[in-house]
Design an enzyme around this catalytic site. Sequence first.
Site, PDB file in Angstrom:
ATOM      1  N   CYS A  23       1.065  -1.022  -0.099  1.00  0.00           N
ATOM      2  CA  CYS A  23      -0.122   0.155   0.328  1.00  0.00           C
ATOM      3  C   CYS A  23       1.299   1.045   0.235  1.00  0.00           C
ATOM      4  O   CYS A  23       1.976   1.474  -0.338  1.00  0.00           O
ATOM      5  CB  CYS A  23      -1.077  -0.103   1.038  1.00  0.00           C
ATOM      6  SG  CYS A  23      -0.038   0.018   2.746  1.00  0.00           S
ATOM      7  N   ASN A  69       2.287   1.825   4.616  1.00  0.00           N
ATOM      8  CA  ASN A  69       2.298   0.153   4.864  1.00  0.00           C
ATOM      9  C   ASN A  69       2.134   0.833   6.728  1.00  0.00           C
ATOM     10  O   ASN A  69       3.429  -0.328   7.447  1.00  0.00           O
ATOM     11  CB  ASN A  69       4.321  -0.214   5.105  1.00  0.00           C
ATOM     12  CG  ASN A  69       4.694  -1.278   5.061  1.00  0.00           C
ATOM     13  OD1 ASN A  69       5.207  -1.637   5.237  1.00  0.00           O
ATOM     14  ND2 ASN A  69       3.820  -2.220   4.773  1.00  0.00           N
ATOM     15  N   CYS A 117      -1.393   0.754   6.979  1.00  0.00           N
ATOM     16  CA  CYS A 117      -2.951   0.663   7.498  1.00  0.00           C
ATOM     17  C   CYS A 117      -2.622  -1.264   7.142  1.00  0.00           C
ATOM     18  O   CYS A 117      -3.190  -2.147   7.223  1.00  0.00           O
ATOM     19  CB  CYS A 117      -3.598   1.556   7.193  1.00  0.00           C
ATOM     20  SG  CYS A 117      -3.642   3.108   8.108  1.00  0.00           S
ATOM     21  N   ARG A 118      -3.096  -0.892   5.448  1.00  0.00           N
ATOM     22  CA  ARG A 118      -3.832  -1.603   4.807  1.00  0.00           C
ATOM     23  C   ARG A 118      -2.590  -2.719   4.609  1.00  0.00           C
ATOM     24  O   ARG A 118      -3.276  -4.085   4.494  1.00  0.00           O
ATOM     25  CB  ARG A 118      -4.916  -1.273   3.615  1.00  0.00           C
ATOM     26  CG  ARG A 118      -5.828   0.001   3.549  1.00  0.00           C
ATOM     27  CD  ARG A 118      -5.671   0.613   1.669  1.00  0.00           C
ATOM     28  NE  ARG A 118      -4.650   1.220   1.965  1.00  0.00           N
ATOM     29  CZ  ARG A 118      -4.581   1.895   0.626  1.00  0.00           C
ATOM     30  NH1 ARG A 118      -5.269   2.004  -0.183  1.00  0.00           N
ATOM     31  NH2 ARG A 118      -3.114   2.607  -0.026  1.00  0.00           N
ATOM     32  N   SER A 119      -1.693  -2.708   4.184  1.00  0.00           N
ATOM     33  CA  SER A 119      -0.650  -3.806   3.984  1.00  0.00           C
ATOM     34  C   SER A 119      -0.395  -4.546   4.969  1.00  0.00           C
ATOM     35  O   SER A 119      -0.315  -5.594   4.573  1.00  0.00           O
ATOM     36  CB  SER A 119       0.810  -3.497   3.175  1.00  0.00           C
ATOM     37  OG  SER A 119       1.136  -2.246   3.495  1.00  0.00           O
ATOM     38  N   ASP A 154      -8.832   2.812   1.757  1.00  0.00           N
ATOM     39  CA  ASP A 154      -7.245   3.183   2.711  1.00  0.00           C
ATOM     40  C   ASP A 154      -8.330   4.034   3.919  1.00  0.00           C
ATOM     41  O   ASP A 154      -8.878   4.634   4.581  1.00  0.00           O
ATOM     42  CB  ASP A 154      -6.621   4.412   1.925  1.00  0.00           C
ATOM     43  CG  ASP A 154      -5.914   4.728   3.299  1.00  0.00           C
ATOM     44  OD1 ASP A 154      -5.415   4.412   3.968  1.00  0.00           O
ATOM     45  OD2 ASP A 154      -4.130   5.630   2.459  1.00  0.00           O
TER      46      ASP A 154
END
Length: 156
Positions: free
Chosen positions: A11, A14, A16-18, A126
Amino acid sequence: MPRTPAILFVCLGNICRSPLAEGAMRAVAEREGIECLIDSAGTGPWHIGDAPDPRAQRVARRHGVEIGDLRGRQVSADDFERFSHIVALDKQNLAALQKVRPTGSRAELKLLLDYVPGMAGKAVADPYYGDENDFEKTWSVVSLGAEALVALLKSA
């Protein structure tokens, strides 16, 4: 290209999402007995060395997954050799990865939701500027992606 599947989730920062995708993938792979290398990174340098966002950590913990030991890092050219699958969380990051992809890299480069039937081309939203609810929604979506990716690996 490694024989054991090696998956890198990417993302922007690095945090939140990933890391949520990495945690979800680790949990699903372990449950399904799939051996693979799993990591995450960001296309940008803002959070190198930082732990995942506290909201991401809380949501993962609620689902029995610990991601607090992960640390942010930026994608490197070596990642295109180390990983068999480089999985972007949105089109912006996919485009950034395509720009830095070394010539001759054989890593499969896709969006996470390309692995989920009926969701190809869609982005994982996000949650950074949202609240805990947004992080919970992100967990649900990355978990769907992890389930689909593990199913693909099992069938290979």
